[in-house]
Design a protein around this motif. Structure first.
Motif, PDB file in Angstrom:
ATOM      1  N   GLY A 285     -11.039  -1.312 -11.670  1.00  0.00           N
ATOM      2  CA  GLY A 285     -11.344  -2.518 -12.417  1.00  0.00           C
ATOM      3  C   GLY A 285     -12.790  -2.954 -12.292  1.00  0.00           C
ATOM      4  O   GLY A 285     -13.546  -2.472 -11.446  1.00  0.00           O
TER       5      GLY A 285
ATOM      6  N   ARG B 254       4.886  -6.462  -7.953  1.00  0.00           N
ATOM      7  CA  ARG B 254       4.555  -5.642  -9.111  1.00  0.00           C
ATOM      8  C   ARG B 254       3.250  -6.114  -9.757  1.00  0.00           C
ATOM      9  O   ARG B 254       2.426  -5.294 -10.189  1.00  0.00           O
ATOM     10  CB  ARG B 254       5.696  -5.680 -10.123  1.00  0.00           C
TER      11      ARG B 254
ATOM     12  N   VAL C 253       0.365  -4.791  -7.700  1.00  0.00           N
ATOM     13  CA  VAL C 253       0.127  -3.369  -7.979  1.00  0.00           C
ATOM     14  C   VAL C 253      -0.625  -3.220  -9.297  1.00  0.00           C
ATOM     15  O   VAL C 253      -1.585  -2.431  -9.408  1.00  0.00           O
ATOM     16  CB  VAL C 253       1.453  -2.589  -8.018  1.00  0.00           C
ATOM     17  N   ALA C 254      -0.220  -3.977 -10.302  1.00  0.00           N
ATOM     18  CA  ALA C 254      -0.826  -3.853 -11.630  1.00  0.00           C
ATOM     19  C   ALA C 254      -2.296  -4.232 -11.635  1.00  0.00           C
ATOM     20  O   ALA C 254      -3.054  -3.775 -12.511  1.00  0.00           O
ATOM     21  CB  ALA C 254      -0.066  -4.724 -12.624  1.00  0.00           C
ATOM     22  N   GLU C 255      -2.730  -5.043 -10.666  1.00  0.00           N
ATOM     23  CA  GLU C 255      -4.118  -5.475 -10.615  1.00  0.00           C
ATOM     24  C   GLU C 255      -4.911  -4.791  -9.514  1.00  0.00           C
ATOM     25  O   GLU C 255      -6.091  -5.112  -9.304  1.00  0.00           O
ATOM     26  CB  GLU C 255      -4.163  -6.997 -10.420  1.00  0.00           C
TER      27      GLU C 255
ATOM     28  N   ASP D  24      -6.776  -1.584  -7.497  1.00  0.00           N
ATOM     29  CA  ASP D  24      -7.494  -0.341  -7.777  1.00  0.00           C
ATOM     30  C   ASP D  24      -6.944   0.801  -6.926  1.00  0.00           C
ATOM     31  O   ASP D  24      -6.990   1.964  -7.322  1.00  0.00           O
ATOM     32  CB  ASP D  24      -8.985  -0.511  -7.471  1.00  0.00           C
TER      33      ASP D  24
ATOM     34  N   ARG E  34       4.170   3.153 -10.020  1.00  0.00           N
ATOM     35  CA  ARG E  34       2.927   2.464  -9.677  1.00  0.00           C
ATOM     36  C   ARG E  34       1.787   2.910 -10.589  1.00  0.00           C
ATOM     37  O   ARG E  34       0.955   2.091 -11.020  1.00  0.00           O
ATOM     38  CB  ARG E  34       2.569   2.713  -8.203  1.00  0.00           C
ATOM     39  N   SER E  35       1.742   4.200 -10.894  1.00  0.00           N
ATOM     40  CA  SER E  35       0.696   4.701 -11.792  1.00  0.00           C
ATOM     41  C   SER E  35       0.849   4.120 -13.195  1.00  0.00           C
ATOM     42  O   SER E  35      -0.148   3.838 -13.877  1.00  0.00           O
ATOM     43  CB  SER E  35       0.742   6.229 -11.865  1.00  0.00           C
TER      44      SER E  35
ATOM     45  N   LEU F  75       2.240   1.190 -13.916  1.00  0.00           N
ATOM     46  CA  LEU F  75       1.855  -0.218 -13.841  1.00  0.00           C
ATOM     47  C   LEU F  75       0.340  -0.378 -13.878  1.00  0.00           C
ATOM     48  O   LEU F  75      -0.172  -1.340 -14.443  1.00  0.00           O
ATOM     49  CB  LEU F  75       2.392  -0.850 -12.558  1.00  0.00           C
ATOM     50  N   ARG F  76      -0.351   0.587 -13.263  1.00  0.00           N
ATOM     51  CA  ARG F  76      -1.815   0.502 -13.177  1.00  0.00           C
ATOM     52  C   ARG F  76      -2.427   1.867 -13.481  1.00  0.00           C
ATOM     53  O   ARG F  76      -2.713   2.655 -12.576  1.00  0.00           O
ATOM     54  CB  ARG F  76      -2.211   0.015 -11.773  1.00  0.00           C
TER      55      ARG F  76
ATOM     56  N   LEU G 243      -4.834   4.234 -11.201  1.00  0.00           N
ATOM     57  CA  LEU G 243      -4.643   3.853  -9.804  1.00  0.00           C
ATOM     58  C   LEU G 243      -4.902   5.035  -8.869  1.00  0.00           C
ATOM     59  O   LEU G 243      -4.487   6.159  -9.125  1.00  0.00           O
ATOM     60  CB  LEU G 243      -3.208   3.373  -9.605  1.00  0.00           C
TER      61      LEU G 243
ATOM     62  N   ASP H 260      -3.620   6.268  -5.535  1.00  0.00           N
ATOM     63  CA  ASP H 260      -2.385   5.990  -4.818  1.00  0.00           C
ATOM     64  C   ASP H 260      -2.223   7.005  -3.682  1.00  0.00           C
ATOM     65  O   ASP H 260      -2.133   8.210  -3.932  1.00  0.00           O
ATOM     66  CB  ASP H 260      -1.196   6.095  -5.781  1.00  0.00           C
TER      67      ASP H 260
END
Length: 452
Positions: free
Chosen positions: A191, A268, A271-273, A275, A296-297, A299-300, A303, A305
């Motif tokens: 982000g 959640r 996770v979405a916000e 990096d 998770r990927s 959602l973002r 990411l 991870d």
């Protein structure tokens, strides 16, 4: 160990061989006394994380910083770096936790978590008394007791030799796993809050820390030292008072109950916000919350991870609860230590080296993932385990039984914590132009709001 292990770590992380030249000769002297080359493991894992940071600085700021690891300080940072001044931390071990002689061998019970302790006492049918536990364990075959405790949801490990472990189905599975298992994430980038500079390569980066105890928190502690905004999330009932002052420096800490709708929705949203997500739950543990790696990927997108566990990601024990001390028993480390020391009981490593080394490799994987996000425009998914790190150590040759590193003479600096003043060892890692620095004092779990 030495350069070949650094090369092996860096290769497993996917780094280019030419960057290894940025790692300068170590400073400092001495080794931790052990059957295994623990100090060399410390230097190599910290050095790999430093190389990953140097690579990221090159990708974002155009510099090419050199990296130096202090050998003595690396040994110190594999133990406890914080010394309270005028206050104390409790013992890290529950009175029942430890090694016990069974009817046919040795077994370790890990009872630091109240629910794990309750399981062990229930299986043994005794009260909360160490002598009573010892008498009860002595009546059990070690393997049978391990099976019963684990099946009931507790934590235990029979002492095996390295040969026995390598013939064990889980040992064979771990041997087939890469040190770092990589998968591509979805397209995307960190982000806009991340504003890397040569001096603070992770400034503004959002790191969601879903880890406990040592390995994961070691990783996120290093990321915070490079400027990341780390938010650690724990469930409402989790506490680890002996090590929280050691490991929460530079982080914000909050609690959420993912079993409640509002808590799960907030998790959640975090996770979405984010990096970066670093998580240390057992394989599949987050799937029931629809927060597995792929979720998770999604959602973002983009990411980075990174996940870690105890016993590996494949094989019959991949879902087993575990900790550093248990993996040392299973993987042959405590047994070889016993023979090396001429002792009549298990002899573990002088520090929780599997936790710390894996933690620095997790941090290195995050940093390499960020470099890939910058240069390739995609996220990444990486997996590591204590058991796979143990295989590196047990394959590395003999340790050092000569002079121990003089850890009592290592340099420190004053530090404020939520509990009072303290002294902390100077960092073992020097990245040219990017000194490690933590802007937040160590604090208790749940001290902050669960928001970015």
């Amino acid at each position: 160990m030495g350069d070949p292990v650094v090369d092996g770590f860096w290769s497993a992380l996917g780094g280019g061989h030419d960057l290894v030249e940025r790692l300068q000769p170590t400073t400092g002297r001495g080794s931790l006394r052990s059957a295994f080359p623990v100090t060399e493991l410390a230097v190599a894992s910290i050095g790999a994380a430093g190389l990953a940071a140097s690579e990221l600085v090159s990708a974002t700021a155009g510099a090419a910083p050199t990296v130096t690891v202090d050998r003595a300080l690396a040994s110190g940072w594999f133990g406890m770096t914080l010394t309270p001044v005028g206050w104390q931390v409790p013992s890290p071990w529950d009175p029942i936790a430890g090694d016990y002689r069974a009817s046919d061998g040795w077994i370790r019970l890990h009872t630091n978590a109240p629910r794990h302790k309750a399981v062990a006492l229930e299986v043994l049918g005794v009260a909360d008394d160490r002598e009573a536990v010892a008498r009860a364990v002595a009546q059990w075959p070690a393997q049978e007791l391990e099976d019963e405790v684990v099946e009931a949801g507790g934590c235990a490990a029979v002492m095996r030799s390295t040969i026995e472990w390598r013939r064990h189905p889980q040992g064979m599975a771990v041997a087939e796993e890469p040190l770092v298992a990589w998968r591509d994430g979805l397209a995307g980038r960190p982000g806009g809050g991340w504003q890397p500079t040569a001096g603070r390569p992770l400034a503004g980066l959002r790191v969601l820390d879903l880890t406990r105890v040592i390995a994961g928190p070691v990783a996120t502690r290093l990321l915070a030292g490079l400027g990341a905004s780390v938010l650690r999330i724990d469930p409402p009932d989790w506490n680890e008072p002996a090590i929280v002052p050691e490991l929460t420096i530079g982080k914000r800490t909050a609690r959420l109950d993912a079993h409640e709708f509002a808590g799960l929705e907030q998790l959640r949203a975090l996770v979405a916000e984010a990096d970066v997500v670093v998580q240390g739950y057992r394989p599949g543990a987050l799937d029931g919350f629809e927060l597995g790696a792929r979720a998770r990927s999604e959602l973002r997108p983009g990411l980075v991870d990174v996940s870690l566990d105890a016993y590996g990601w494949t094989g019959p024990w991949s879902h087993r609860r575990g900790f550093d001390s248990l993996v040392q028993m299973s993987a042959g480390i405590a047994e070889r230590g016993m023979r090396w020391a001429g002792a009549d009981k298990p002899v573990p490593l002088p520090v929780q080296a599997l936790d710390h080394a894996t933690g620095y490799l997790v941090a290195a994987a995050v940093l390499r993932g960020l470099t890939m996000a910058v240069t390739e425009g995609r996220g990444s998914i990486a997996q590591l385990s204590l058991a796979r790190t143990a295989l590196v150590l047990t394959s590395a040759g003999e340790g050092d039984d000569a002079a121990e590193a003089t850890l009592d003479a290592l340099p420190t600096r004053d530090e404020a914590t939520q509990w009072g003043p303290a002294k902390r060892l100077l960092p073992p890692l020097t990245i040219e132009g990017a000194p490690l620095a933590w802007g937040l004092h160590a604090r208790d779990l749940g001290s902050d709001a669960a928001t970015w």
